[in-house]
Structure formats: structure tokens, C-alpha cells
Enzyme design. Structure first.
Site, PDB file in Angstrom:
ATOM      1  N   HIS A  70      96.847  29.714  62.446  1.00 50.82           N
ATOM      2  CA  HIS A  70      96.810  31.045  61.845  1.00 50.82           C
ATOM      3  C   HIS A  70      97.158  32.086  62.892  1.00 50.82           C
ATOM      4  O   HIS A  70      96.710  32.013  64.031  1.00 50.82           O
ATOM      5  CB  HIS A  70      95.403  31.330  61.292  1.00 50.82           C
ATOM      6  CG  HIS A  70      95.306  32.641  60.582  1.00 50.82           C
ATOM      7  ND1 HIS A  70      95.647  32.787  59.264  1.00 50.82           N
ATOM      8  CD2 HIS A  70      94.940  33.871  61.016  1.00 50.82           C
ATOM      9  CE1 HIS A  70      95.484  34.050  58.906  1.00 50.82           C
ATOM     10  NE2 HIS A  70      95.055  34.729  59.965  1.00 50.82           N
ATOM     11  N   ASP A 111      86.457  37.293  50.244  1.00 52.01           N
ATOM     12  CA  ASP A 111      87.297  37.947  51.258  1.00 52.01           C
ATOM     13  C   ASP A 111      88.340  38.832  50.597  1.00 52.01           C
ATOM     14  O   ASP A 111      88.611  39.940  51.047  1.00 52.01           O
ATOM     15  CB  ASP A 111      87.966  36.912  52.164  1.00 52.01           C
ATOM     16  CG  ASP A 111      88.952  37.592  53.103  1.00 52.01           C
ATOM     17  OD1 ASP A 111      88.484  38.409  53.919  1.00 52.01           O
ATOM     18  OD2 ASP A 111      90.158  37.357  52.993  1.00 52.01           O
ATOM     19  N   ARG A 120      87.878  47.146  52.336  1.00 55.33           N
ATOM     20  CA  ARG A 120      88.008  47.565  53.754  1.00 55.33           C
ATOM     21  C   ARG A 120      89.257  48.396  53.955  1.00 55.33           C
ATOM     22  O   ARG A 120      89.260  49.369  54.709  1.00 55.33           O
ATOM     23  CB  ARG A 120      88.055  46.323  54.664  1.00 55.33           C
ATOM     24  CG  ARG A 120      86.694  45.667  54.850  1.00 55.33           C
ATOM     25  CD  ARG A 120      86.842  44.295  55.480  1.00 55.33           C
ATOM     26  NE  ARG A 120      87.471  44.349  56.774  1.00 55.33           N
ATOM     27  CZ  ARG A 120      88.177  43.343  57.311  1.00 55.33           C
ATOM     28  NH1 ARG A 120      88.311  42.208  56.657  1.00 55.33           N
ATOM     29  NH2 ARG A 120      88.721  43.461  58.485  1.00 55.33           N
ATOM     30  N   SER A 166      86.770  37.204  58.003  1.00 52.24           N
ATOM     31  CA  SER A 166      87.815  37.188  56.971  1.00 52.24           C
ATOM     32  C   SER A 166      88.806  36.040  57.240  1.00 52.24           C
ATOM     33  O   SER A 166      89.102  35.234  56.359  1.00 52.24           O
ATOM     34  CB  SER A 166      88.531  38.552  56.996  1.00 52.24           C
ATOM     35  OG  SER A 166      89.757  38.507  56.335  1.00 52.24           O
ATOM     36  N   LYS A 178      88.830  31.922  55.199  1.00 56.21           N
ATOM     37  CA  LYS A 178      89.986  31.347  54.490  1.00 56.21           C
ATOM     38  C   LYS A 178      90.392  30.007  55.099  1.00 56.21           C
ATOM     39  O   LYS A 178      90.753  29.068  54.390  1.00 56.21           O
ATOM     40  CB  LYS A 178      91.161  32.340  54.531  1.00 56.21           C
ATOM     41  CG  LYS A 178      90.943  33.513  53.585  1.00 56.21           C
ATOM     42  CD  LYS A 178      92.024  34.554  53.688  1.00 56.21           C
ATOM     43  CE  LYS A 178      91.910  35.345  54.958  1.00 56.21           C
ATOM     44  NZ  LYS A 178      92.422  36.696  54.934  1.00 56.21           N
TER      45      LYS A 178
HETATM   46  N1  URA Z   1      93.864  39.132  58.592  1.00 55.19           N
HETATM   47  C1  URA Z   1      92.909  38.727  57.742  1.00 55.19           C
HETATM   48  O1  URA Z   1      93.038  37.712  57.073  1.00 55.19           O
HETATM   49  N2  URA Z   1      91.773  39.477  57.663  1.00 55.19           N
HETATM   50  C2  URA Z   1      91.576  40.589  58.376  1.00 55.19           C
HETATM   51  O2  URA Z   1      90.528  41.191  58.253  1.00 55.19           O
HETATM   52  C3  URA Z   1      92.594  40.999  59.256  1.00 55.19           C
HETATM   53  C4  URA Z   1      93.735  40.224  59.349  1.00 55.19           C
END
Ligand code: URA
Length: 448
Positions: free
Chosen positions: A96, A175, A182, A197, A201
Site C-alpha cells: 500500500h 472507514d 474527515r 484508516s 482496509k
Molecule cells: N489513505 C487512506 O486510506 N486513509 C487516510 O486517512 C489517508 C490516506
């Protein structure tokens, strides 16, 4: 520092959101059950946006302990479906990136690692703001399907060891809901909130181990090294505390990665890189991240060994061939990746010329990203339709010596007025100085 939470812990029914907000507002630590209560209530619709917004702002200002961040991550990971990859043999490693400009690394690392025999099941996102998304880039390939059913996802993974798709199923809905809130409450740039966050995932997507590319610089969420290191450490801590081995590589995002910025342009650059003709920075980053993935998967005993294997897979064409298999498996027209002129092309190419002799000291990634967005390559809002052909080719990077009139960059546009505006923006991203400049490090640190 449990505040009122002792009472709350023993009697979950007496929990009140108001108390949870107040506990965080006062800088005290929340218990796991309080955090679970909050997330469940919010996803279920019992807790309104205004209370969650107050909680997020309190968290933004007060921060969270390691335990709280881990509890928040797991509560979000468990808020929806969780992918079970256990039927696929071997340790599954996910990758990621926290997002940057010109970051097409997944398109290179995925096929590269899969070509080494380690299955790669990647769920990627679309671009938002000035950083692009892998799914949009893949849609530059005519016919390529990014929306797969769960059955197709697993079948492709079994057959070719590689799948890259948008999110299947309902992964981490907490999320999704919290991120949208947010975005409109000035609470994005918080280390515990970003860390939970991202990791929620990754955990819901079923990875046994995770390699994170934490971007640092003008084009990243984290503008300075200190905050990027803190974010990287927070994510490694979360992964470790929930039994998912995690490695974070902190990398430079002061200038764009590679030369291409824009969807089809980035796909072409990823293909050239898989054919071993890509820019050096992108190649090195792909080898670095890929080598960590091989080590975490147990395929190699060191990253040096992994890099050696991956270099060979680039040189022999095996990684490029795996990319072709991916395109075919997901319905893409393989001719278009074999003959790059068949991928979307813009109508106009506008040169950006060096205004004087000197050395490139800066190519601000944020400004290049915004210029590319204003051409139509990115979206301001989720509903915006993007132009896959447009973008910017950054020909000169930090450290390069240039002469007045040299081609610094090239704007690929489908509208001349937008193209001319982008030329001005790209020029503003460049700083040229008279003294030589050392080109910056790409990889700052590895946190394991
Ligand atoms: N990428 C994400 O998945 N979440 C965040 O809060 C910031 C970047």
C-alpha cells in the site's frame, strides 16, 4: 488514564457517546469496548455525524495511544466483510502507498512479485485530489475490468497469481463513512486516523503481511520526514499488534515519481519499466518494495536476494509477461499494451522550456499534481469524470543540469486553454539555481 471508562467497561449498556467524546476531549485514554461501541453505533446509524465529527476533532487534537489506535483499526476492519485468502496457498503479502504524484508502483510491483511466484491480490482505489489511483490508471487500457465479482477475483488469483481490482464486497464500511466525514471536517491529517484508516482496509483485505510505502514531501500527506516516520511507525505498530507482519518504507515525494503523471501516461511508463526500460527511481522503488514483499512471503531470506531475483525477472521479460497475463485475465485488449500508441493519446502536446541555464533544485510534486488535475487527469469530487489521456511528462528532475530552452516537461492536453494554464503551473513547480544540486535520496528509511 482510563477516566470514566472503568465504569463503562463493566457496564457496556451504560455507555454514552457524550462521555466518549468528553474522555477524548480531555486527553484521556479510551477502552477497546468504548471504541467498538462508537464504531458500531456510527456504522449502524445510531450515532449521528455531528457526534462523530466532534470525536474526530478531539482525536485530531489529542491523538491516540498505540492501544487505542489498534482498537480503532480492528473495530473498523471488522465493520464489514473480511476477505478470507486462506484457500490460496502461501503467505499473502499486500502493498500500500499513502499516495503521491506519478506513483504507478503497484502496476510494476504486482506483476513483478507475482512473476516470482508470490500471489498478489490487490484491491486498489481511485484517485482523489492531486494523487492518482491505480484503478483509474488501469481503466486507460481498453476493456480492462476493474470491477470483479468475488468469484472472478479468486479465480484469477488462482490461475495467474495476480489480480488488481477495485474493492469487492463491503470492506471496512466504517472507514468509508469516517473518511468522508474527515474530508469535510479538517480532520484528515491525523496520524492515528490515517494509520487506522489504511490498516483497517489492509487487514479486512486478508493480507498476512503488509508492505507500506509511506510518502514524504510536498506531494504527500506527510510533508516532513518526522511526521512520515511517525505515521510509518504507527502503522507498523498496528500491524504487529494484530499479528500482521508489517514493513514501512519511507520514500521521497518532493518531486513526482518517474517522469509520467496522468493515467494513460503512467500505464505506458509502468509497461516500459516492466520491459526494463523505465526511469531509475521507479525501477529502484519497485525492486525495493518487491524485495520486502518476497521476504515477508518467505520466498527469500533477505531483501538482497529478493532484489537479485526481481532484477532477473525484469531482464528476462517474465514480469512484463505477467502484466500481459493480467490484462488478458481482466478483459483488457492486449494489443494496446503491446503497441503503446493504441493507449489513449491527448490531442495537444505543449512544451515547458527552461527559462535559464542552471541546475534543477525543485520539481514540486504538489504543483505538478495540481497541474495534471486541472488538465482533467484527476477529480475534485468523487463523481467527476476524468480524462485518461492528459497529464504531464517531467523530463528533467532534481539535480539535472539544463540549458535555457531545454524541454523541462511536456503538457499533454485535450484543450489548449487548459494546456496553456498547465504550462504556467508546471513552470512554477520548477526551481532552477546556478550551483550544482545533488539529486535527493529516494528511500529515506525502512521501519520493520
Ligand atoms: N489513505 C487512506 O486510506 N486513509 C487516510 O486517512 C489517508 C490516506
Amino acid at each position: 488514564m482510563l477516566g470514566d471508562s472503568a465504569q463503562i467497561n463493566c457496564c457496556p449498556k451504560t455507555m454514552r457517546v457524550l462521555d466518549i467524546i468528553a474522555t477524548k476531549r480531555d486527553g484521556k485514554e479510551l477502552s477497546k469496548s468504548e471504541i467498538e461501541f462508537l464504531i458500531k453505533g456510527y456504522v449502524g446509524g445510531d450515532i449521528p455525524d455531528y457526534q462523530m465529527a466532534a470525536f474526530l476533532m478531539a482525536t485530531y487534537i489529542r491523538g491516540m495511544s498505540r492501544q487505542e489506535t489498534a482498537a480503532l483499526t480492528m473495530a473498523m476492519a471488522k465493520s464489514g466483510d473480511q476477505l478470507d485468502l486462506s484457500t490460496i496457498p502461501g503467505r499473502k503479502v499486500d502493498k500500500h502507498s499513502t499516495g503521491g504524484v506519478g506513483d504507478k508502483t503497484t502496476l510494476v510491483v504486482g506483476p513483478l512479485v507475482a512473476a516470482a511466484g508470490v500471489p498478489v491480490a490487490k484491491m486498489s482505489g481511485r484517485g482523489l485530489g492531486h494523487s492518482g489511483g491505480t484503478i483509474d490508471k488501469l481503466e486507460s487500457i481498453p476493456g480492462f475490468r476493474v470491477e470483479l465479482t468475488e468469484t472472478e477475483f479468486f479465480s484469477n488469483l488462482r490461475q495467474i497469481g495476480l489480480v488488481i481490482s477495485g474493492q469487492t464486497g463491503n470492506l471496512a464500511p466504517a472507514d468509508k463513512k469516517i473518511y468522508a466525514l474527515r474530508d469535510v471536517t479538517a480532520t484528515v491529517a491525523s496520524i492515528p486516523l490515517i494509520a487506522s484508516s489504511v490498516m483497517s482496509k489492509k487487514i479486512a483485505a486478508g493480507a498476512d503481511a503488509i508492505v507500506l510505502d509511506v510518502k514524504c514531501g510536498s506531494g504527500a500527506f506527510m510533508p516532513d520526514l518526522k511526521s512520515a516516520q511517525l505515521l510509518a511507525q504507527a502503522m507498523v505498530d498496528i500491524g504487529t499488534s494484530v499479528g500482521r507482519q508489517t514493513v514501512a518504507v519511507v520514500t521521497n515525494m518532493d518531486q513526482p515519481l518517474g517522469m509520467a503523471v496522468g493515467n494513460a501516461l503512467e500505464v505506458k511508463e509502468a509497461i516500459l519499466t516492466l520491459q526494463n526500460q523505465g526511469p531509475e527511481d521507479l525501477t529502484i522503488l519497485a525492486l525495493t518494495l518487491g524485495a520486502h514483499m518476497l521476504t515477508l512471503a518467505g520466498r527469500t531470506s533477505s531483501t538482497e536476494e529478493g532484489e537479485q531475483i526481481l532484477r532477473e525477472l525484469l531482464a528476462t521479460g517474465a514480469a512484463w509477461n505477467k502484466f500481459r497475463e493480467l490484462v488478458i485475465a481482466q478483459g483488457g485488449d492486449v494489443k494496446t499494451v503491446e503497441q503503446l500508441e493504441l493507449l489513449p493519446q491527448s490531442q495537444f502536446k505543449l512544451p515547458v522550456l527552461a527559462p535559464k541555464d542552471g541546475y534543477v533544485a525543485q520539481v514540486r510534486a504538489d504543483k505538478i499534481g495540481r497541474a495534471s488535475m486541472s488538465l482533467g487527469a484527476g477529480r475534485e469530487k468523487k463523481e467527476d469524470v476524468i480524462d485518461l489521456a492528459v497529464g504531464i511528462m517531467v523530463n528533467h528532475k532534481v539535480g539535472d543540469k539544463v540549458r535555457q530552452g531545454d524541454l523541462l516537461a511536456e503538457v499533454h492536453a485535450n484543450d489548449t486553454a487548459r494546456g496553456r494554464a498547465a504550462v504556467t503551473e508546471v513552470l512554477e513547480a520548477y526551481t532552477i539555481v546556478s550551483e550544482p544540486v545533488i539529486s535527493p535520496a529516494l528511500v529515506y528509511q525502512v521501519i520493520e
